[in-house]
Design a protein around this motif. Structure first.
Motif, PDB file in Angstrom:
ATOM      1  N   ARG A 312       0.806  -1.179  -0.077  1.00  0.00           N
ATOM      2  CA  ARG A 312       0.088  -0.018   0.045  1.00  0.00           C
ATOM      3  C   ARG A 312       0.776   1.322   0.053  1.00  0.00           C
ATOM      4  N   ASN A 313       2.148   1.189  -0.278  1.00  0.00           N
ATOM      5  CA  ASN A 313       2.932   2.239  -0.157  1.00  0.00           C
ATOM      6  C   ASN A 313       2.973   3.136   0.878  1.00  0.00           C
ATOM      7  N   GLU A 314       2.791   2.569   1.952  1.00  0.00           N
ATOM      8  CA  GLU A 314       2.782   3.310   3.505  1.00  0.00           C
ATOM      9  C   GLU A 314       4.051   3.557   4.081  1.00  0.00           C
ATOM     10  N   LEU A 315       5.198   2.924   3.528  1.00  0.00           N
ATOM     11  CA  LEU A 315       6.632   2.928   4.092  1.00  0.00           C
ATOM     12  C   LEU A 315       7.289   4.109   3.121  1.00  0.00           C
ATOM     13  N   ARG A 316       8.326   4.637   3.756  1.00  0.00           N
ATOM     14  CA  ARG A 316       9.068   5.514   3.119  1.00  0.00           C
ATOM     15  C   ARG A 316      10.415   5.608   3.862  1.00  0.00           C
ATOM     16  N   LEU A 317      11.633   5.939   3.064  1.00  0.00           N
ATOM     17  CA  LEU A 317      12.715   6.348   3.566  1.00  0.00           C
ATOM     18  C   LEU A 317      13.436   7.543   3.765  1.00  0.00           C
ATOM     19  N   VAL A 318      13.621   7.833   5.048  1.00  0.00           N
ATOM     20  CA  VAL A 318      14.115   9.193   5.454  1.00  0.00           C
ATOM     21  C   VAL A 318      15.694   9.106   5.545  1.00  0.00           C
ATOM     22  N   TYR A 319      16.436  10.234   5.452  1.00  0.00           N
ATOM     23  CA  TYR A 319      17.970  10.074   5.532  1.00  0.00           C
ATOM     24  C   TYR A 319      18.454  11.119   6.407  1.00  0.00           C
ATOM     25  N   GLN A 379      22.113   7.150  -7.543  1.00  0.00           N
ATOM     26  CA  GLN A 379      21.665   8.416  -8.340  1.00  0.00           C
ATOM     27  C   GLN A 379      22.104   9.626  -7.967  1.00  0.00           C
ATOM     28  N   TRP A 380      22.197   9.878  -6.472  1.00  0.00           N
ATOM     29  CA  TRP A 380      22.939  11.021  -6.058  1.00  0.00           C
ATOM     30  C   TRP A 380      24.245  11.183  -6.446  1.00  0.00           C
ATOM     31  N   LEU A 381      24.876  10.200  -6.320  1.00  0.00           N
ATOM     32  CA  LEU A 381      26.448  10.046  -6.699  1.00  0.00           C
ATOM     33  C   LEU A 381      26.647  10.364  -8.191  1.00  0.00           C
ATOM     34  N   ASN A 382      25.721   9.682  -9.160  1.00  0.00           N
ATOM     35  CA  ASN A 382      25.774   9.893 -10.406  1.00  0.00           C
ATOM     36  C   ASN A 382      25.481  11.387 -10.853  1.00  0.00           C
ATOM     37  N   ALA A 383      24.465  11.707 -10.221  1.00  0.00           N
ATOM     38  CA  ALA A 383      24.210  13.168 -10.493  1.00  0.00           C
ATOM     39  C   ALA A 383      25.304  14.325  -9.867  1.00  0.00           C
ATOM     40  N   GLY A 384      26.251  13.781  -9.259  1.00  0.00           N
ATOM     41  CA  GLY A 384      27.058  14.773  -8.385  1.00  0.00           C
ATOM     42  C   GLY A 384      26.852  15.641  -7.514  1.00  0.00           C
ATOM     43  N   VAL A 385      25.706  15.389  -6.751  1.00  0.00           N
ATOM     44  CA  VAL A 385      25.019  16.161  -5.965  1.00  0.00           C
ATOM     45  C   VAL A 385      25.685  15.766  -4.492  1.00  0.00           C
ATOM     46  N   LEU A 386      26.217  14.641  -4.313  1.00  0.00           N
ATOM     47  CA  LEU A 386      27.000  14.375  -2.951  1.00  0.00           C
ATOM     48  C   LEU A 386      28.629  14.111  -3.367  1.00  0.00           C
ATOM     49  N   SER A 539      20.660  18.486  11.414  1.00  0.00           N
ATOM     50  CA  SER A 539      19.455  18.031  10.637  1.00  0.00           C
ATOM     51  C   SER A 539      18.779  16.813  10.965  1.00  0.00           C
ATOM     52  N   ARG A 540      17.350  17.041  11.274  1.00  0.00           N
ATOM     53  CA  ARG A 540      16.596  15.832  11.409  1.00  0.00           C
ATOM     54  C   ARG A 540      16.788  14.823  10.367  1.00  0.00           C
ATOM     55  N   PRO A 541      16.209  13.604  10.331  1.00  0.00           N
ATOM     56  CA  PRO A 541      16.070  12.711   9.084  1.00  0.00           C
ATOM     57  C   PRO A 541      15.056  13.358   8.280  1.00  0.00           C
ATOM     58  N   VAL A 542      15.405  13.508   6.871  1.00  0.00           N
ATOM     59  CA  VAL A 542      14.763  14.016   6.035  1.00  0.00           C
ATOM     60  C   VAL A 542      14.488  13.200   4.881  1.00  0.00           C
ATOM     61  N   PRO A 548      20.239  16.712  -1.329  1.00  0.00           N
ATOM     62  CA  PRO A 548      21.131  17.470  -2.124  1.00  0.00           C
ATOM     63  C   PRO A 548      21.427  18.971  -1.670  1.00  0.00           C
ATOM     64  N   GLY A 549      20.082  19.661  -1.014  1.00  0.00           N
ATOM     65  CA  GLY A 549      20.484  20.886  -0.607  1.00  0.00           C
ATOM     66  C   GLY A 549      21.205  21.031   0.689  1.00  0.00           C
ATOM     67  N   LEU A 550      21.034  19.917   1.630  1.00  0.00           N
ATOM     68  CA  LEU A 550      21.804  19.884   2.610  1.00  0.00           C
ATOM     69  C   LEU A 550      23.348  19.697   2.409  1.00  0.00           C
ATOM     70  N   ALA A 551      23.617  18.771   1.322  1.00  0.00           N
ATOM     71  CA  ALA A 551      24.880  18.423   1.099  1.00  0.00           C
ATOM     72  C   ALA A 551      25.639  19.794   0.349  1.00  0.00           C
ATOM     73  N   ALA A 552      24.882  20.566  -0.312  1.00  0.00           N
ATOM     74  CA  ALA A 552      25.268  21.881  -0.929  1.00  0.00           C
ATOM     75  C   ALA A 552      25.575  22.750   0.034  1.00  0.00           C
ATOM     76  N   LEU A 553      24.817  22.844   1.232  1.00  0.00           N
ATOM     77  CA  LEU A 553      24.842  23.772   2.315  1.00  0.00           C
ATOM     78  C   LEU A 553      26.228  23.623   3.125  1.00  0.00           C
ATOM     79  N   CYS A 554      26.541  22.365   3.036  1.00  0.00           N
ATOM     80  CA  CYS A 554      27.954  21.933   3.770  1.00  0.00           C
ATOM     81  C   CYS A 554      29.005  22.573   2.831  1.00  0.00           C
ATOM     82  N   LEU A 555      28.759  22.132   1.409  1.00  0.00           N
ATOM     83  CA  LEU A 555      29.940  22.610   0.629  1.00  0.00           C
ATOM     84  C   LEU A 555      30.203  24.172   0.449  1.00  0.00           C
TER      85      LEU A 555
END
Length: 561
Positions: A312-319, A379-386, A539-542, A548-555
């Motif tokens: 039922r797609n009730e689960l999600r992942l946060v990081y 996907q994040w690594l391939n996109a260069g956002v991390l 940051s809390r888990p998001v 990508p925005g949090l990684a850019a903030l660190c950079l």
């Protein structure tokens, strides 16, 4: 619009039931293979070999004969030659077309009858069939189960029920895509059809769950034999997206003579039995046993809700981001599981994770987490956002860590996601490792050979011996938040945190602190030499969209300094 020529493009059986001589206008008829019969029984016998076409009844026909034809030949397009006065009554009895005059309109009438019966079949299929597999859907399944139970009571026989969940389907579905997943479900349906009797009602209940009604089952031994036959059928590989994949099947069973013989009870019992199979790695099928305490029943209800949470797609992942303490650089994320129930709302991991552990569902959920998080991180690594050296941290449950094919499963998930092994860190608790130290060390060595890093999670809260620590093939220690949150105000916690950091560095290990909530804690950990941290301070888990925005903030912060 489909033309009458297209309808009759191929030779179609036309079975004619006559009460007298053959009229001249019946034969020949373009596009139809005509056969003439003098009795309904003869006609029915021939129809069973075709199972499609038109039945044309010429001459007076009584209601009993007509109802019998409709019941015996439900898929036939039924056409009757009769006076115009009888037309409405015949249509009400299920006739597709009534011919009230001579051969002028015969061809058109036959084609109209074919179109009408096909439309009726389409509507019936939409109501009672699963659109993907063509099997019965849940509505038709329950109707057939009710009918089988009534027949069983009448004839003194038992009805069996198998409730079957396909193992590892969801992981493969996520990795190969939904189109490939649909093809795999169709393949599962066909294999089940080839394994079971044609007289059994096989249905797709929903998602990756199938069920079957078994009529006239003599005893429990027969039920076990049928279930074992299904298990063996699923031991052969399936072809998915051009590669071989292996699935399993967990089967819960119930027999009408053991229950109250109502369909709802039988279905619930079989489903509960299936969930018990999924908690037990040593068997594939089980007959329902009513040995649950009230607490077990509550847990079973929550377990059922958790199981359906996937479909039922009730689960999600946060990081939750992890940062280098000395430089402030973005070093990676820890993936965490969240459950949003449509009625209960956000269910705390403190509530549902123990249920997953106790019931054994944690293994399936953990594999789902690893597969999806690995794909997202790649996907994040391939996109260069991390940063290129960023690492994904994933928790391993005790049940997962005890799987004999754990390394193969992880290797497969990484390959499917396109993520290099050195971008993954697996987190294991002290208590998990200490259950069987020799076996645990062997598994850790295999994971290290694969290229995956290992972290001991919640270090300091378990009962591990420091003597073992120097011999473990690990890379990180994670200081539990219980020693971090009061590290500024509690000298004992400060001493423990400082000692863990010093010990880890002396052994060549890096240290991650969990639960960092303010600048003072961060400054003290930096003074102690801690390598990296995670916590609400940064940051809390998001959700995945925010990383990508949090990684850019660190950079940008590092660039400004």
């Amino acid at each position: 619009m489909q033309s009458t020529q297209a309808v009759a493009e191929h030779s179609i059986p036309l079975l004619v039931l006559l009460s007298g001589d053959v009229p001249s206008w019946v034969m020949p008829c373009d596009g139809f293979d005509t056969q003439v019969f003098g009795s309904a029984d003869e006609l029915a016998d021939v129809w069973l070999n075709h199972r499609h076409g038109i039945v044309l009844v010429d001459g007076p026909v009584d209601d009993v004969t007509l109802r019998r034809l409709r019941a015996v030949l439900p898929d036939a397009a039924l056409v009757v030659v009769a006076p115009e006065a009888d037309e409405i009554a015949l249509l009400e009895l299920g006739v597709q077309e009534v011919i009230c005059d001579d051969d002028t309109h015969l061809q058109r009438s036959l084609n109209r009858a074919l179109v009408r019966i096909r439309l009726e079949h389409t509507r019936s299929r939409d109501l009672y069939q699963d659109p993907l597999t063509g099997l019965a859907n849940r509505h038709l399944f329950l109707d057939r189960l009710d009918h089988a139970l009534v027949q069983g009571k009448r004839h003194g026989t038992s009805t069996g029920l198998l409730y079957m969940g396909i193992e590892r389907f969801r992981i493969i579905n996520e990795l190969h895509g939904y189109a490939a997943g649909d093809e795999l479900l169709v393949a599962c349906a066909r294999r089940l059809q080839d394994t079971l009797r044609r007289s059994d009602t096989l249905a797709r209940i929903g998602g990756d769950v199938f069920a079957v009604v078994l009529g006239n089952v003599p005893d429990e031994i027969t039920m076990n034999q049928i279930a074992d036959k299904v298990r063996q059928a699923f031991s052969a590989p399936f072809l998915c997206a051009g590669t071989e994949v292996f699935l399993g099947v967990s089967i819960g069973m119930e027999l009408s003579g053991r229950a109250n013989s109502d369909s709802g009870t039988m279905l619930r019992h079989a489903e509960l039995a299936m969930h018990r199979v999924r908690r037990d790695d040593h068997r594939s099928f089980l007959l329902y046993e009513d040995d649950h305490s009230p607490a077990d029943r509550v847990r079973a209800g929550l377990e059922s809700a958790l199981y359906h949470a996937l479909e039922r797609n009730e689960l999600r992942l946060v990081y939750q981001p992890q940062l280098n303490i000395s430089s402030g650089a973005f070093s990676g994320v820890e993936v965490l599981l969240r459950w949003s129930h449509p009625v209960l709302g956000e269910v705390s991991p403190v509530v549902f994770i123990p249920v997953l552990e106790e019931t054994g569902l944690i293994a399936r959920f953990g594999e789902w987490v690893l597969a999806n998080a690995s794909l997202q991180f790649a996907q994040w690594l391939n996109a260069g956002v991390l940063p290129d050296n960023a690492v994904l941290s994933v928790n391993l449950s005790p049940r997962q860590f005890g799987q004999p094919d754990l390394v193969a499963r992880i290797r497969h998930s990484l390959q499917e996601a396109g993520l290099a092994p050195d971008r993954l860190t697996l987190e294991i608790t002290e208590s998990t490792l200490m259950r069987n130290m020799d076996q645990g060390v062997s598994v850790l060595n295999e994971l290290r050979q694969l290229g995956v890093a290992i972290a001991i999670d919640d270090f300091g809260t378990g009962y591990s011996s420091l003597a073992y620590l120097k011999d473990l093939p690990i890379d990180y220690l994670k200081i539990d938040r219980v020693f971090v949150k009061d590290v500024v105000t509690n000298t004992h916690d400060a001493a423990i945190a400082s000692s863990i950091i010093s010990l880890a560095h002396n052994l060549g290990l890096k240290v991650t602190a969990e639960g960092v909530e303010d600048q003072q804690i961060l400054d003290l950990l930096r003074l102690f030499g801690c390598d990296q941290y995670q916590g609400f301070f940064f940051s809390r888990p998001v959700g995945a969209d925010d990383i990508p925005g949090l990684a850019a903030l660190c950079l940008s912060h590092n660039a400004s300094n």
